[in-house]
Design a protein around this motif. Structure first.
Motif: not given
Length: 258
Positions: A36-38, A46-50, A136-141, A241-242
């Motif tokens: 969720p964060s950097g 941000i946005g990696d899914f594991l 630029e804005p990153q991720g859902p937040q 979003s994923l």
């Protein structure tokens, strides 16, 4: 008609069994985690899914199905190792965090002028170019990245200094530097028995064990709060979003975590 009803019943039973099996599988073995964060850039974006390997360190109170453990307490299948990327529960608020394990029980940890010292010895830290990302804005937040070349306008190139840090055991990993921050110089932290010390790889943008729990930091993390080890990124999305498949980062699919 009876055959149709029987077919519907069997389908419902199959779905219920599948959900139960999936739930137990998730509880016992793996837990999905979306970054969720950097704080762990550039190891994790941000946005990696594991999936977190919950069996890496054995059973805990959090990996027992329906609250029933075959062995009570924390029994390590293998000891957590310095350099592991670990998901754990925050000791105060219980939320899930992901950081790199830096300090083992009994270690003395200190930051001096941005260099990590373990048991009185500064770690080998070598320049490794520049990490860049768009401003630029990153991720859902929709968080904006912090940059060493600030100020950077929207759409510009955000830079961070990149280094390779080598731990005493010889494991190396990437870290980022934004500038002189409040956690670049710290007192000596002596890790208590049964606890661990964690840090983010994005050193100037991580609220970790260097920050006191009274200041909403992580502090020392008890062994029973460890959930599991993160070994591999399954896929990654640069969007909100994923499910925005057009924003997936193809180069991060099944990428190993160092």
């Amino acid at each position: 008609m009876e055959d149709a009803k029987d077919g519907i019943v069997e389908t419902i039973k199959t779905v219920v069994y599948a959900l139960l099996i999936a739930g137990v599988f998730r509880t016992l073995f793996f837990q999905p985690f979306w970054i969720p964060s950097g704080s762990m850039k550039d190891t994790l974006l941000i946005g990696d899914f594991l999936f977190v390997n919950k069996m890496a360190y054995g059973y805990s109170q959090y990996s027992c199905p329906f609250g029933i453990c075959p062995i009570s307490g924390r029994i390590f299948a293998s000891e957590p190792e310095r350099g592991d990327v670990v998901v754990f529960r925050h000791p105060v608020n219980g939320s899930d965090f992901i950081k790199r394990l830096i300090g083992l029980p009994g270690d003395r940890i200190q930051m001096k002028n941005g260099i990590l010292n373990i048991n009185g010895t500064p770690l080998k830290t070598e320049p490794d170019g520049v990490f860049t990302e768009p401003m630029e804005p990153q991720g859902p937040q929709q968080m904006l990245p912090r940059c060493s070349n600030a100020p950077v306008g929207q759409g510009g190139v955000c830079e961070k200094e990149k280094f390779v840090e080598t731990l005493p055991e010889g494991r190396s990993h990437s870290i980022l530097n934004i500038g002189n921050g409040p956690t670049d110089n710290t007192p000596v932290f002596t890790v208590p028995d049964g606890h661990y010390f964690f840090m983010g790889d994005n050193r100037d943008n991580s609220t970790d064990s260097r920050v006191n729990q009274l200041a909403r930091g992580v502090g020392f993390v008890p062994a029973e709060n460890l959930i599991g080890r993160a070994d591999r990124i399954m896929f990654s999305s640069a969007g909100k979003s994923l499910f925005y498949i057009w924003t997936w980062r193809a180069d991060r699919f099944f990428k190993g975590i160092e």
